[in-house]
Write a protein that holds these residues in place. Structure first.
Motif, PDB file in Angstrom:
ATOM      1  N   GLU A  39     -12.720   7.781  28.049  1.00  0.00           N
ATOM      2  CA  GLU A  39     -12.765   8.719  27.301  1.00  0.00           C
ATOM      3  C   GLU A  39     -12.584  10.463  28.263  1.00  0.00           C
ATOM      4  N   PHE A  40     -13.343  10.371  29.213  1.00  0.00           N
ATOM      5  CA  PHE A  40     -13.600  11.478  30.020  1.00  0.00           C
ATOM      6  C   PHE A  40     -13.290  11.020  31.627  1.00  0.00           C
ATOM      7  N   GLY A  41     -12.967  12.086  32.351  1.00  0.00           N
ATOM      8  CA  GLY A  41     -12.590  11.924  33.668  1.00  0.00           C
ATOM      9  C   GLY A  41     -12.948  13.408  34.281  1.00  0.00           C
ATOM     10  N   THR A  42     -12.900  13.484  35.569  1.00  0.00           N
ATOM     11  CA  THR A  42     -13.007  14.513  36.290  1.00  0.00           C
ATOM     12  C   THR A  42     -11.992  14.639  37.453  1.00  0.00           C
ATOM     13  N   VAL A  43     -11.692  15.953  37.886  1.00  0.00           N
ATOM     14  CA  VAL A  43     -10.826  16.091  39.025  1.00  0.00           C
ATOM     15  C   VAL A  43     -11.432  15.388  40.221  1.00  0.00           C
ATOM     16  N   GLY A  44     -10.774  14.587  41.033  1.00  0.00           N
ATOM     17  CA  GLY A  44     -10.892  13.853  41.927  1.00  0.00           C
ATOM     18  C   GLY A  44     -11.661  12.510  41.630  1.00  0.00           C
ATOM     19  N   GLY A  45     -12.054  12.337  40.449  1.00  0.00           N
ATOM     20  CA  GLY A  45     -12.611  11.203  39.878  1.00  0.00           C
ATOM     21  C   GLY A  45     -11.585   9.992  39.713  1.00  0.00           C
ATOM     22  N   THR A  46     -12.172   8.936  39.700  1.00  0.00           N
ATOM     23  CA  THR A  46     -11.080   7.574  39.589  1.00  0.00           C
ATOM     24  C   THR A  46     -11.236   7.220  37.950  1.00  0.00           C
ATOM     25  N   LEU A  47     -10.214   6.901  37.417  1.00  0.00           N
ATOM     26  CA  LEU A  47     -10.059   6.503  36.107  1.00  0.00           C
ATOM     27  C   LEU A  47      -9.720   5.051  36.131  1.00  0.00           C
ATOM     28  N   THR A  48     -10.291   4.082  35.389  1.00  0.00           N
ATOM     29  CA  THR A  48      -9.698   2.668  35.514  1.00  0.00           C
ATOM     30  C   THR A  48      -9.215   2.601  34.039  1.00  0.00           C
ATOM     31  N   TYR A  49      -7.829   2.151  34.361  1.00  0.00           N
ATOM     32  CA  TYR A  49      -6.992   1.600  33.106  1.00  0.00           C
ATOM     33  C   TYR A  49      -7.109   0.164  32.944  1.00  0.00           C
ATOM     34  N   THR A  50      -7.086  -0.400  31.757  1.00  0.00           N
ATOM     35  CA  THR A  50      -7.123  -1.716  31.566  1.00  0.00           C
ATOM     36  C   THR A  50      -5.664  -1.982  30.627  1.00  0.00           C
ATOM     37  N   ILE A  51      -4.958  -2.772  31.231  1.00  0.00           N
ATOM     38  CA  ILE A  51      -3.458  -2.994  30.533  1.00  0.00           C
ATOM     39  C   ILE A  51      -3.581  -4.463  30.208  1.00  0.00           C
ATOM     40  N   THR A  52      -3.303  -4.863  28.867  1.00  0.00           N
ATOM     41  CA  THR A  52      -3.030  -6.229  28.585  1.00  0.00           C
ATOM     42  C   THR A  52      -1.664  -6.465  27.996  1.00  0.00           C
ATOM     43  N   VAL A  53      -0.860  -7.609  28.410  1.00  0.00           N
ATOM     44  CA  VAL A  53       0.422  -7.818  27.782  1.00  0.00           C
ATOM     45  C   VAL A  53       0.292  -9.375  27.352  1.00  0.00           C
ATOM     46  N   GLU A  54       0.798  -9.439  25.812  1.00  0.00           N
ATOM     47  CA  GLU A  54       0.358 -10.613  25.334  1.00  0.00           C
ATOM     48  C   GLU A  54       1.777 -10.976  24.610  1.00  0.00           C
ATOM     49  N   ASN A  55       2.294 -12.079  24.859  1.00  0.00           N
ATOM     50  CA  ASN A  55       3.544 -12.942  24.102  1.00  0.00           C
ATOM     51  C   ASN A  55       2.989 -13.303  22.692  1.00  0.00           C
ATOM     52  N   ASP A  56       3.285 -12.441  21.803  1.00  0.00           N
ATOM     53  CA  ASP A  56       2.767 -12.483  20.344  1.00  0.00           C
ATOM     54  C   ASP A  56       3.986 -13.143  19.224  1.00  0.00           C
ATOM     55  N   GLY A  57       5.056 -13.623  19.950  1.00  0.00           N
ATOM     56  CA  GLY A  57       5.937 -14.177  19.389  1.00  0.00           C
ATOM     57  C   GLY A  57       6.104 -15.590  19.253  1.00  0.00           C
ATOM     58  N   ASP A  58       7.271 -16.158  19.008  1.00  0.00           N
ATOM     59  CA  ASP A  58       7.161 -17.721  18.807  1.00  0.00           C
ATOM     60  C   ASP A  58       8.121 -18.446  19.937  1.00  0.00           C
ATOM     61  N   SER A  89      -4.389  -9.730  31.591  1.00  0.00           N
ATOM     62  CA  SER A  89      -4.805  -8.435  31.768  1.00  0.00           C
ATOM     63  C   SER A  89      -5.215  -8.143  33.026  1.00  0.00           C
ATOM     64  N   HIS A  90      -5.006  -6.863  33.344  1.00  0.00           N
ATOM     65  CA  HIS A  90      -5.350  -6.306  34.816  1.00  0.00           C
ATOM     66  C   HIS A  90      -5.747  -4.662  34.797  1.00  0.00           C
ATOM     67  N   GLU A  91      -6.716  -4.355  35.782  1.00  0.00           N
ATOM     68  CA  GLU A  91      -7.234  -3.261  35.797  1.00  0.00           C
ATOM     69  C   GLU A  91      -6.393  -2.352  36.947  1.00  0.00           C
ATOM     70  N   PHE A  92      -6.350  -1.059  36.801  1.00  0.00           N
ATOM     71  CA  PHE A  92      -5.728  -0.253  37.673  1.00  0.00           C
ATOM     72  C   PHE A  92      -6.419   1.226  37.838  1.00  0.00           C
ATOM     73  N   ASP A  93      -6.494   1.462  39.074  1.00  0.00           N
ATOM     74  CA  ASP A  93      -7.075   2.948  38.910  1.00  0.00           C
ATOM     75  C   ASP A  93      -6.094   4.138  39.199  1.00  0.00           C
ATOM     76  N   TYR A  94      -6.558   5.211  38.994  1.00  0.00           N
ATOM     77  CA  TYR A  94      -5.943   6.393  39.178  1.00  0.00           C
ATOM     78  C   TYR A  94      -7.041   7.496  39.575  1.00  0.00           C
ATOM     79  N   VAL A  95      -6.726   8.293  40.585  1.00  0.00           N
ATOM     80  CA  VAL A  95      -7.470   9.015  41.057  1.00  0.00           C
ATOM     81  C   VAL A  95      -7.047  10.492  40.423  1.00  0.00           C
ATOM     82  N   VAL A  96      -7.636  11.326  39.580  1.00  0.00           N
ATOM     83  CA  VAL A  96      -7.278  12.501  38.907  1.00  0.00           C
ATOM     84  C   VAL A  96      -6.998  13.452  39.781  1.00  0.00           C
ATOM     85  N   GLN A  97      -5.784  14.195  39.774  1.00  0.00           N
ATOM     86  CA  GLN A  97      -5.434  15.104  40.753  1.00  0.00           C
ATOM     87  C   GLN A  97      -5.453  16.624  40.041  1.00  0.00           C
ATOM     88  N   PRO A  98      -5.920  17.561  41.053  1.00  0.00           N
ATOM     89  CA  PRO A  98      -6.019  19.006  40.652  1.00  0.00           C
ATOM     90  C   PRO A  98      -4.445  19.327  40.082  1.00  0.00           C
TER      91      PRO A  98
END
Length: 176
Positions: A39-58, A89-98
């Motif tokens: 929900e919150f981050g700071t400049v120079g801080g690391t944000l961790t995103y979780t991305i989930t991909v699902e096959n919900d078809g047939d 699912s996988h987690e990915f990090d992003y460092v907030v840039q100025p």
């Protein structure tokens, strides 16, 4: 689907009929992608995103691609094929840039192709992170002229001019 054919014999007058039926499975390939972010981050801080991909078809999916607006092409982190009902699912990090936007938007798109139908499918998800910037301002004023023995009065003002509360605030002065 049922088909019926009939015809009357020209000489006999007897009606001949026959039925035949077949059925077709209608494939509904589908992919679902979801993304969570802090929900919150700071400049120079690391944000961790979780991305989930699902096959919900047939239908099984192949050539799975995952593209993120902030993190780029993440396809190599996910399997190339995805069986029906399977999610990854996988987690990915992003460092907030100025200079990053506030709130910091982020969108991910997953796409694939049905193994049997060759039908393309895709889905997108997004989330925003509010970038908070703590800041503190201090000003000091004093009497401009004084004589030896005079009392000099200093006024020190400390202001929280940032976007979040501050604690453990300390004020030190080189004379006082």
């Amino acid at each position: 689907n049922t088909v019926t054919a009939s015809g009357d014999g020209v000489d006999s007058g007897v009606t001949a009929t026959d039925d035949s039926e077949c059925s077709t499975d209608i494939l509904n390939p589908s992919i679902d992608v979801s993304k969570t972010c802090p929900e919150f981050g700071t400049v120079g801080g690391t944000l961790t995103y979780t991305i989930t991909v699902e096959n919900d078809g047939d239908e099984a999916l192949e050539n799975v691609e995952v593209i993120d607006s902030r993190l780029g092409d993440l396809s190599g982190s996910f399997a190339n094929t995805l069986a029906v009902g399977v999610s990854e699912s996988h987690e990915f990090d992003y460092v907030v840039q100025p200079g990053d936007e506030d709130p910091l938007p982020n969108e991910v798109t997953a796409s694939a192709t049905g193994v049997t139908s060759d039908a393309p499918v895709d889905d997108s998800a997004n989330c925003d992170t509010v970038i908070i910037e703590p800041s503190i301002a201090v000003t000091k004023s004093c009497t401009e002229l004084a004589h030896v023995g005079d009392t000099v009065t200093y006024t020190i003002t400390v202001t929280n001019d940032g976007e979040e509360d501050l604690d453990n605030v300390k004020v030190t002065d080189s004379i006082l």
